[in-house]
Write a protein that holds these residues in place. Sequence first.
Motif: not given
Length: 616
Positions: A73-75, A175-176, A198-202, A258-263
């Motif tokens: 929800l923060s994202g 974000l940062a 982490l690049l895979i995740l993004f 979870a944050f990435l999902a929100g964004t």
Amino acid sequence: MEHGASVTSLVIVILAAFITPILLHRFKLNMIPVVVAEIIVGLIIGKSGFDIVEQGSWLEILSTLGFIFLMFLSGLEIDFSIFARRKKRAKPENKGTGAPNPVIVALIVFAGIFVISLGLSYLFVLAGFIDNAFLMTLIISTVSLGVVVPTLKDAQMMKTTIGQTVLLVAVIADLATMILLAVFVSLYGESHGNTWLLLILFAVGVLLYFVGKQFRHQSFVETMAKGTIQIDTRAVFTLIILLVALSETVGAENILGAFLAGTLVSLLSPNQEMVKKLDSFGYGFLIPIFFVMVGVDLDVWSLFTDNRVIILIPLLFVALLVSKIVPALILKKWYDMRTVLSTGFILTSTLSLVIAAATIGEREGMIDAQMEGALILVAVLTCLVAPIVFKKIYGKFEDEQHKTVVSFIGSNRMTLPVVRELDINSYETHLYHTKLDKIDDKISRSCFDIKELDGYNVEAMKAYGVFEVDLLVASTGDEEKNAEIARFAKEEGVERVIARVESPQLTAELKELKVSVFSVFLSSKALLKAMIEAPNVVDIITKQESALYQINMNNSSYNGVYLREFPFTGDVIMVRIFRGKDSIVPHGDTELKLGDRLIVTGSSEYVDELKMDLEY
């Protein structure tokens, strides 16, 4: 017996989460954020208080899910469109030589926050409080978006330049810090050395964004989003679980997924009804369990057995203040010191990401349990102190800063009388027209300040600042030109646009773009029909002594008050309450809520008195 104790503890925590907001409302403690109150209640029933809650699988799973959903929800709370908005016209609160660009100023302020946080972190390392400066930098530099947003809304600052700047600083910090926290785990955690993973995740996040963009407006998706299928909600939970699992697989924290999902969901501009459902599920069930459990697990008394921790708590609090107030001094170029100090204080508030960083640091052996508790306690203190000090220093904006800025395109018999009758304390109007003939110019300019345009070219009007307003009215003599101006205004981000259009085809097209349309023919027909069928209604609208007025409910003191308990006794009747998209017929058991738009009728002096009570 262990299973029974686990269920009993779950019931206690659920009851605590349920009772907490009721107590806040009952004792009028609206200054305290509910999440902070939940942690305090957790302290009372947990290790620091009566110690009646035992850890168990139920609470551990639900608390973890609550933290994951909080990060989601923060994202989701981040509005990425504010990064793309053009520079706004200077608002009345600016005292300098022009309005600053919120994006540029926010980036400079956050850069200052991060640099100062880094310097202060090395001081803490040299003093022997902590061994890892990277972790301490993340803890000092973070800002709580969940505290900043409601505080700005309550102060009526969200649509002002300074409000946008503060919001952007919080967004950038969120974000940062989240990204750097993931890098920190990959560098110093058990799976260090896999930062590149982490690049895979993004990359997966980007792929899912384009997939979602491709399918979100498909007719079959819209059909399946209704009834018992609710495919959009299922898609959101699938996205959360998928990215959380992938995040853990590549060695990052589950909260990053979870944050990435929100964004991603925020970037896809979700249906607001679905957002409300997600908010209801998160803040109504899972997230309160997490915050109560933060308090339950925190043993405050053990913190004070270590002199090092006792010294750390005030020093860290001061460090948080210094890291936010000093960079905010750049705002002195445009704002007074009162605004600068209040901005620095509200940016000091920090909570969820500090809890995440402290939890990770303790798990990785970089800090002990006492240090983790001290960091969380300081975060809770900032959320208690920062909003209260902000409101005391800054308060609400002065009356003139509540004005709605309106552009009228076309100066004619339709617009000029409306401009004259609008309340100058509530509206700032700007009239635009092509070069008038001499007779009209002489008559009009004696009463109105009309700005001449060479023509109604939208790009030229944009350069002139016509679209940098809250509301735009397109009422030239050419309906095609009105439609063109309305479309462009929507593209430029004008919140409310009204256009004069007569043809049904253009009317339907503009309504799809959420443009309000009025027609001389339809308005005249509706008024004549009303005069025949309901003449008293027409009298209410047209007669000054019984006119309808709109009052915006901005006073938090009346938030949640029932109309039958409302203390105002003047000659005013509430006709209708608009809350979001809902239209409510008021009665005694109707609760007033912040953001309500009240339609009232009555004596003008009593209406003005009520407006002063509710709006300022």
